[in-house]
Design an enzyme around this catalytic site. Structure first.
Site, PDB file in Angstrom:
ATOM      1  N   THR A   1      29.958  47.374  98.903  1.00 14.35           N
ATOM      2  CA  THR A   1      28.591  47.742  99.256  1.00 14.35           C
ATOM      3  C   THR A   1      28.020  46.628 100.111  1.00 14.35           C
ATOM      4  O   THR A   1      28.583  45.544 100.187  1.00 14.35           O
ATOM      5  CB  THR A   1      27.723  47.953  97.999  1.00 14.35           C
ATOM      6  OG1 THR A   1      26.438  48.416  98.393  1.00 14.35           O
ATOM      7  CG2 THR A   1      27.562  46.653  97.231  1.00 14.35           C
TER       8      THR A   1
ATOM      9  N   MET B   1      36.380  40.974 104.534  1.00 14.00           N
ATOM     10  CA  MET B   1      35.116  41.126 103.806  1.00 14.00           C
ATOM     11  C   MET B   1      34.073  41.436 104.875  1.00 14.00           C
ATOM     12  O   MET B   1      33.572  40.537 105.559  1.00 14.00           O
ATOM     13  CB  MET B   1      34.762  39.847 103.047  1.00 14.00           C
ATOM     14  CG  MET B   1      35.665  39.537 101.881  1.00 14.00           C
ATOM     15  SD  MET B   1      35.316  37.897 101.188  1.00 14.00           S
ATOM     16  CE  MET B   1      33.578  38.051 100.788  1.00 14.00           C
ATOM     17  N   THR B   2      33.777  42.720 105.050  1.00 15.91           N
ATOM     18  CA  THR B   2      32.920  43.123 106.161  1.00 15.91           C
ATOM     19  C   THR B   2      31.503  42.589 106.010  1.00 15.91           C
ATOM     20  O   THR B   2      30.813  42.376 107.006  1.00 15.91           O
ATOM     21  CB  THR B   2      32.878  44.652 106.283  1.00 15.91           C
ATOM     22  OG1 THR B   2      32.503  45.210 105.019  1.00 15.91           O
ATOM     23  CG2 THR B   2      34.228  45.194 106.688  1.00 15.91           C
ATOM     24  N   CYS B   3      31.045  42.388 104.783  1.00 14.37           N
ATOM     25  CA  CYS B   3      29.678  41.900 104.596  1.00 14.37           C
ATOM     26  C   CYS B   3      29.513  40.483 105.124  1.00 14.37           C
ATOM     27  O   CYS B   3      28.417  40.082 105.501  1.00 14.37           O
ATOM     28  CB  CYS B   3      29.292  41.942 103.122  1.00 14.37           C
ATOM     29  SG  CYS B   3      29.212  43.614 102.470  1.00 14.37           S
ATOM     30  N   ALA B   4      30.596  39.712 105.129  1.00 11.26           N
ATOM     31  CA  ALA B   4      30.535  38.331 105.594  1.00 11.26           C
ATOM     32  C   ALA B   4      31.282  38.143 106.911  1.00 11.26           C
ATOM     33  O   ALA B   4      31.400  37.019 107.385  1.00 11.26           O
ATOM     34  CB  ALA B   4      31.112  37.393 104.541  1.00 11.26           C
TER      35      ALA B   4
END
Length: 1468
Positions: free
Chosen positions: A1118, A1433-1436
């Site tokens: 998410t 880790m696409t969020c970071a």
């Protein structure tokens, strides 16, 4: 001796629990929290807690309504609340009494043990018990009597020489005692506790004991700094500071900071002895530590700045070297803005009284460092560094330092050591020359950027001093590359007498030192003209220097301090100094006459009126053009004069800005293009059409001058230079101290979190139909609009006859619902203050969401302020601001908030409706271009002024540039019609860049910087006090501002003030950047129902000011990555065939709809509701959803991978499409329609000249008669779309070809898609008003929505990627990786970006704007490395890359991952 002499290790685990360094933060839940980090573990915990709090607040704000209801439901009901509350309160009070009694018993028992002759083990146990009690008790549990009894006992035990455990525990108890009961510090002083603690520090037998001493001294120094100073605490905490860990060093320096905050007025030795150690500590790497040291030195310098001996002492020990290094922009140590500014102020104080400091600063080449700081001032709109925020005070300190380094004895007798400094400068010409080379150009740039008056004055002071000291030869060399003549001419346009006096001084010095070298440049650039205008104002210019008629000849009473004292290094000036200006009233005229007499009257080459030959020639051409318009000459006769004007402007003779503006050329051209009268409104239909035909012809003639003959770029450059010289738009910087909450009585009674304005309402003179308002002075909400104020006043001032009129044609304000201002205000004040701040600008018209000419209810009343009618588009605050700015350069607290403003009213008798002219000259010309000469710029720009004329011409030229393709196509068609060529292929225009200029040439850097300064002012932003010119120029001339500045303005206009911005406070340096996140809401999405999930999401949250985050059903991930992918998946869904939304949907059999030219709405006949089993109502719903998605993507800062056509973007922006736009999305149809229209124009032309043969009346389309094309009246590509019916509308022929073209164009870009566009806009407006986008072009809107089309530049890759956790830029796997991604094709690059970030397109700014930065880390594999795959880790924006054995293996695994690893988020 235990750990004597050893440096304390960073870890704290090596000591037993009772011997660890501790503080109240570790052991007790005290309400008194120290701001200093005491241990590494504490620091870590604080950081994590902060992160969790941020996350919690973000998620907490995203609770659903069910969560809120649930929370509310958990509250106690009213029936049982009172009884339960009383019981609970009684129980708590009883517990507190018992606890207090128990604590008192414990304190007495412990005191008895410690006071007696007990063995050491008993004392240790008692001390441990005391520490435990103190760590949990409150101030009320400990009486002053008990604290007084404990203090001497603990101090005695702290001096225990044989037992380090007792020493540690007793000092710890003293620390807790001060924390729990701050008045205990006085008891410790009374019993000589500080010398004991200092002795323990200086002996440093045990490191943990010394650390505890530092903790105790930090607590004591908060309450008793003077006693600590007198007891030698500063040297005690600093002597062995190197032995301690960083966190303890911070505690030690916090003690020194506390002491330095309250230094005594006499005696220097206690703190001056510490200066050498503090100077050494400035070299440390820890930023917090350095900030503490810098603060101490700043306070010490403030204390000794009146003692030359002490300043000399401070200047030793390398202090100046260290400070110069720290303020350097290239320094690796980043300090807070306040400390940075304070260090520059420290140098100011040293330079003011120490010749050692002056010599050292010159030797250190301080001018180079100061140049870099000043350079960021006018470039701050392009700088993301925190140093660019709140620069006014920093620039002010830099200028104060330069003033101290360059005193002129005759002009600055108040500067200390002025004669010594002057002698030093005269003996060191090389240093002075270096100073000038570094600073002159940047000082000129700062003044030219449109800075506020104080900074302008300071820069001119420094330039004046530099030129005064530099010798003649060096001055000529220095001024060789600086157009000082043009610069001074621009300075003369300032209204302030202090600034003009400096310009005269500079001019006088230059002319005196350079003989006659600058006489001619001064004449050419208008300096002499300005001097003459000063001597005899009535003989002044009507253009560039017309403002000399109202120069302020006395000190402005609205200023808190005269400019004469603005860079005085004294702390404050007396009241008399604040009021009495040093300049005599006639000093300007006296110096101007002397300059005229000494340098120009004696020069034979100077004309009597101070003009040049080229200026006189341009004036004569301007007058000739003006006289031709009064004689109503034939249009062809203007061409010769226009060519002559442009030939001179583009000729070999250099034309200065003064000559260009003063010649009146801009006024004549403005009048010519507007048919003799700027913005004339014509109501007569025939007259209007005639006027517009003339205007269109003149637009074509004027634009045609630049197609091949003359340089448009050069003309624009002259206009921009002229605009920067003549504009005088104010930057309203409000220096308002923090206010308490106020109470507004108008428009309704409510509390406000900001000050209210005092207003006295009264009847306007001559008003007879209304009664006079008899109320007292009212406290009015400054954000009220005049609709809300009218609603308050109308019932109180209208007579019975007026009330009867309400039943007529005009609706009474009392009969309508609440105004937008009132309803929004009620919502705001019912919510918390942060919500209020966010919504202020949404309803504020200072950043308008409406077009200036949009309709508005004018109401019953007209309002006036001092006789001048108020624009009802403004809020009350804006109206008052505008009124004051017409009189003063700055707005002070007293003038604005304390003054009573009298506002009068009268009844509006007639609602004037201005008829719009008939813009129907030529169907293929864009109406926006034809309307341009008749649309107003705004009331902020006075008509018929040079500023207005230049803005008018820039608008015309920008429109010509924007519509160049249309104009050229029209001209080609016209040439074909006249028979200048016969091949239809010649009608097509292929070279759109024929004008040879760039879009950013229309950007005015001075106005952009002014807008940036205005948006940085928190009060103006939050209360809608931005000057009206910001709104009006943004609406009518947005091209004047850079794209970056318009993006910031757009976010303010559309989304309001960013959350988290500080409230109104004095000296706030908060930025308008959206650094603080909006509230967030998470939403569950189903991959197999993307559009359905999107529709549900928008139904619930489209209108909410929240950022949406996505979580996929049955997936772990998410946050940012999944959310970006969601917007990408929605983009893909909208491109699927079968939706009936897009042009070409019915022709393609593929997975997506689209073309190289982008998506454009497919036409739907108004009479058809179902086509190909698709209902039109469903198509409209899809367009509503698309509008919501596009708006939400802009709101949340997300990127869409949606290839919309440029024509569709134009429709979003509210621009009108024409025949020539069709080929931008359907080249074949567009080309055919243009050729058909060319045949129509050819036929019309032949008929007009009498060629009426059968062959001419039946033209051929590529050797085929139109009749033989067998075209029917259906829309090409859409056989079910019937364009027209009737006997003569069955087949297309030469007679009805024009009608056919009109119908096809209308169906394609207007009537056939209007309902879809209405649906799109209705969905968009649910998020924020679509009109806010009008400040962008179609190309800019595409960048804003879809990010950058280019992925990356291979040369910059290594600089834009971070390598971490096992990798460096030189690691072999990284070198392989960089080579691989440079080899990827465009589609593979998009796949890689989507794999890493979740979106296939990079945000605005490209890879450099990716936040967080793309990071490559080493992936540790449990099995064979070459068998593992990369993960992300696409969020970071984190790529975990295994160290593959070869480049080939890495490329294979990477390509597999980016192609097969899409479509799900799981743990990696």
């Amino acid at each position: 001796m235990g750990n004597r002499g050893q440096k304390r290790a960073e870890t704290i685990d090596e000591f037993p629990a009772d011997k660890r360094t501790c503080s109240s933060l570790e052991f007790r839940p005290s309400s008194s929290v120290s701001p200093i980090e005491t241990t590494p573990s504490t620091s870590t915990n604080q950081t994590h807690d902060h992160e969790m709090e941020t996350s919690s607040s973000a998620s907490g704000s995203a609770h659903t309504d069910e969560d809120k209801d649930s929370a509310y439901g958990s509250c106690d009901s009213d029936e049982m609340g009172d009884t339960e509350h009383r019981k609970n309160r009684h129980a708590i009070l009883e517990y507190q009494r018992q606890r207090l009694s128990a604590d008192q018993v414990k304190f007495k028992r412990v005191l008895t043990v410690l006071s007696g002759e007990n063995d050491e083990s008993a004392q240790q146990e008692a001390l441990r018990e005391l520490c435990e009690i103190l760590s949990f008790c409150t101030d009320s549990s400990l009486s002053s009597l008990m604290a007084n009894s404990l203090s001497p006992v603990l101090i005695k035990l702290a001096g225990h020489e044989s037992n380090p455990e007792i020493m540690l525990l007793s000092i710890r108890a003293l620390t807790y005692l001060c924390d729990t009961h701050p008045r205990s510090s006085g008891f410790i002083i009374r019993y000589n506790g500080i010398p004991v603690l200092c002795q323990r520090l200086l002996s440093i037998e045990y490191v943990d004991v010394a650390e505890q001493c530092l903790q105790a001294l930090e607590k004591i120094s908060r309450e008793q700094p003077l006693a600590c100073l007198q007891s030698g605490a500063i040297m005690a905490v600093l002597t062995y500071i190197d032995f301690f860990s960083t966190s303890i060093q911070r505690v030690a320096l916090s003690t020194v900071v506390n002491i330095c905050e309250k230094l005594p007025s006499e005696g220097f030795s206690p703190f001056m002895d510490a200066v050498p150690i503090l100077c050494q500590l400035l070299q440390y790497e820890d930023n917090k530590l350095v900030e503490h040291v810098a603060t101490c030195l700043i306070k010490i310098a403030e204390r000794v700045h009146e003692s030359p001996e002490m300043l000399d002492e401070l200047s030793k020990h390398g202090l100046i070297h260290q400070v110069a290094h720290l303020i350097d922009l290239n320094s690796k140590t980043t300090l807070s803005h306040s400390v940075d500014t304070g260090l520059i102020g420290l140098l100011v104080k040293l330079a003011s009284g120490s010749m050692i400091a002056v010599r050292t600063l010159f030797d250190l080449n301080i001018s180079s460092i100061l140049k870099d700081i000043l350079s960021t001032y006018d470039l701050s709109h392009g700088v993301t560094s925190p140093r660019a925020v709140g620069q006014n005070d920093q620039a002010h300190e830099v200028l104060k330092l330069l003033t101290q380094l360059l005193p002129v004895v005759a002009r600055n007798p108040e500067v200390p050591l002025a004669e010594e400094k002057a002698a030093f400068l005269l003996n060191n010409h090389d240093l002075l020359q270096k100073f000038g080379n570094d600073l002159l150009q940047v000082l000129i740039q700062v003044v030219d950027s449109g800075v506020d008056l104080y900074i302008c004055y300071g820069c001119l002071c420094v330039i004046d001093k530099l030129i005064y000291y530099i010798n003649s030869d060096a001055l000529l060399e220095l001024l060789k590359h600086a157009n000082i003549s043009r610069f001074l001419a621009g300075v003369f346009t300032r209204k302030d007498r202090h600034v003009i006096m400096l310009a005269l001084n500079i001019s006088d010095t230059i002319l005196q030192k350079t003989n006659d070298v600058f006489v001619d440049p001064f004449v050419k650039e208008g300096v002499l003209f300005a001097i003459d205008a000063l001597i005899v104002p009535e003989k002044g210019s009507n253009f560039m220097f017309s403002m000399f008629n109202d120069i302020q000849l006395s000190n402005d009473p609205s200023r808190k301090r005269c400019l004469c004292y603005s860079f005085d290094n004294r702390k404050s000036s007396s009241a008399s100094e604040s009021l009495n200006c040093k300049l005599e009233n006639d000093c300007l005229q006296t110096l101007a006459r002397r300059i005229r007499t000494n340098y120009f009257d004696k020069n034979a080459s100077t004309s009597a009126n101070g003009t040049t030959d080229i200026l006189e020639k341009l004036k004569s051409l301007s007058a000739e053009l003006a006289s031709m318009m009064t004689r109503s000459m034939a249009e062809e006769e203007y061409d010769h004069v226009l060519h002559q004007i442009m030939s001179h402007l583009n000729g070999s003779d250099v034309i200065s800005t003064f000559e260009f503006v003063e010649s009146g050329i801009t006024e004549s051209l403005c009048n010519y293009l507007s048919s003799g009268e700027c913005c004339r409104r014509v109501s007569d239909t025939n007259g209007s059409k005639s006027q517009l035909c003339v205007a269109e012809r003149r637009l074509k003639t004027f634009g045609g001058l630049f197609w091949s003959n003359f340089s448009l770029s050069e003309f624009i450059s002259k206009l921009q230079s002229g605009l920067s010289s003549v504009e005088d738009f104010p930057v309203v910087v409000n220096s308002v101290s923090k206010h308490r909450n106020s109470y507004a009585t108008v428009p309704y009674r409510h509390s406000t979190t900001y000050p209210c304005l005092k207003v006295l309402f009264g009847k306007e003179e001559g008003e007879s139909t209304l009664t006079d308002y008899s109320g007292d002075v009212q406290s009015v909400d400054p954000l009220s609009d005049f609709d809300a104020i009218e609603k308050f006043l109308w019932p109180k001032v209208c007579s019975e006859s007026n009330k009867d009129d309400e039943n007529g044609s005009v609706t009474s304000p009392n009969n309508v619902g609440p105004t937008s201002a009132e309803s929004s205000s009620r919502n705001e004040f019912a919510s918390d203050s942060m919500d209020h701040d966010q919504t202020v600008i949404e309803k504020d018209s200072s950043i308008s969401t409406e077009h200036p000419q949009s309709s508005r209810n004018d109401g019953h009343l007209s309002f006036y302020l001092d006789g001048k009618q108020i624009d009802r588009e403004l809020t009350l605050y804006q109206a008052v601001i505008r009124h004051h700015k017409a009189q003063y350069d700055s707005i002070t607290h007293a003038a604005l908030w304390n003054q009573t403003h009298k506002i009068t009213y009268k009844k509006t008798s007639i609602f004037e409706k201005i008829s719009s002219p008939d813009f129907g000259c030529h169907a293929s010309w864009p109406s926006a271009l034809k309307k341009l000469p008749f649309t107003e710029i705004g009331s902020a720009v006075e008509k018929s002024t040079p500023c207005y004329n230049i803005l008018f011409l820039l608008r015309i030229l920008e429109a010509v540039y924007r519509f160049r393709f249309h104009i050229m196509s029209h001209e080609k068609m016209h040439a074909f019609a006249q028979g200048r060529f016969s091949d239809l292929d010649g009608v097509r225009v292929t070279d759109e860049g024929v004008l040879g200029i760039l879009k950013n040439e229309f950007v005015n850097s001075r106005l952009t910087e002014k807008l940036e300064q205005q948006m940085r002012d928190p009060l103006a932003v939050s209360t809608g006090g931005m000057p009206s010119w910001c709104t009006q120029l943004m609406a009518t001339c947005p091209f004047l501002f850079s794209f970056e500045a318009r993006c910031k303005y757009f976010r303010l206009a559309a989304f309001g003030k960013p959350q988290g911005q500080p409230r109104i406070s004095s000296g706030s340096d908060s930025s308008i950047q959206n650094d603080s996140p909006m509230p967030r809401k998470k939403f569950l999405v189903y991959r197999h129902q993307i559009l359905e999930s999107a529709a549900k999401m928008m139904d619930l949250h489209a209108s909410q000011k929240v950022v949406l985050e996505v979580k996929y059903d049955e997936e772990v991930g998410t946050g940012l990555g999944p959310t970006l992918e969601f917007f990408t998946l929605v983009s893909d869904e909208f491109q699927k065939p079968g939706l009936g939304m897009w042009r070409g949907d019915n022709l393609l059999d593929s997975k997506i709809v689209g073309s190289l030219f982008g998506l454009f709405p497919g036409p739907w006949s108004p009479s058809v509701s179902i086509s190909n089993d698709i209902e039109f109502s469903e198509v409209k719903r899809k367009f509503v959803l698309l509008g919501q998605i596009v708006a939400k993507a802009l709101h949340d800062g997300r990127v869409l991978d949606l290839p919309l056509s440029r024509a569709f973007y134009k429709l979003i922006l509210g621009q009108e499409l024409t025949l020539y736009d069709v080929q931008s999305f359907d080249p074949v149809l567009g080309k055919t329609l243009i050729e058909f229209q060319a045949l129509v124009e050819r036929k019309k032309y032949l008929e007009s000249i009498g060629e009426t043969s059968v062959g001419n009346l039946d033209p051929c389309y590529r050797e085929t008669k139109v009749n033989d094309l067998h075209l029917d009246f259906t829309l090409p590509g859409y056989p079910d779309y019937v364009l027209a019916s009737g006997p003569d509308r069955e087949m297309v022929n030469a007679a009805n070809l024009e009608y056919y073209v009109e119908l096809v164009v209308d169906a394609t870009i207007s009537s056939g898609i209007s309902r879809q566009m209405d649906a799109f806009k209705s969905g968009f407006n649910q998020v924020f008003p679509i009109d806010n986008l009008k400040i962008f072009t179609d190309e800019e809107l595409e960048r804003l929505l879809c990010g950058e089309s280019e992925t990356w530049n291979s040369n910059q890759l290594s600089d834009l990627i971070k390598f971490d956790h096992g990798y460096t830029a030189s690691s072999p796997p990284i070198l392989h990786f960089l080579e691989i991604i440079q080899e990827l094709d465009h589609e593979q690059q998009k796949a890689f970006i989507k794999f890493v970030t979740g979106s296939p397109r990079l945000p605005l700014g490209g890879l450099a704007s990716l936040n967080p930065k793309l990071t490559i880390v080493r992936k540790h594999c449990d099995k064979v490395v070459d068998a593992d795959l990369p993960s992300v880790m696409t969020c970071a924006n984190y790529l975990k890359l295994p160290p593959y054995s070869s480049k080939e293996t890495m490329k294979e695994k990477l390509l597999y991952a980016i192609t097969e690893g899409q479509g799900s988020f799981h743990l990696s």
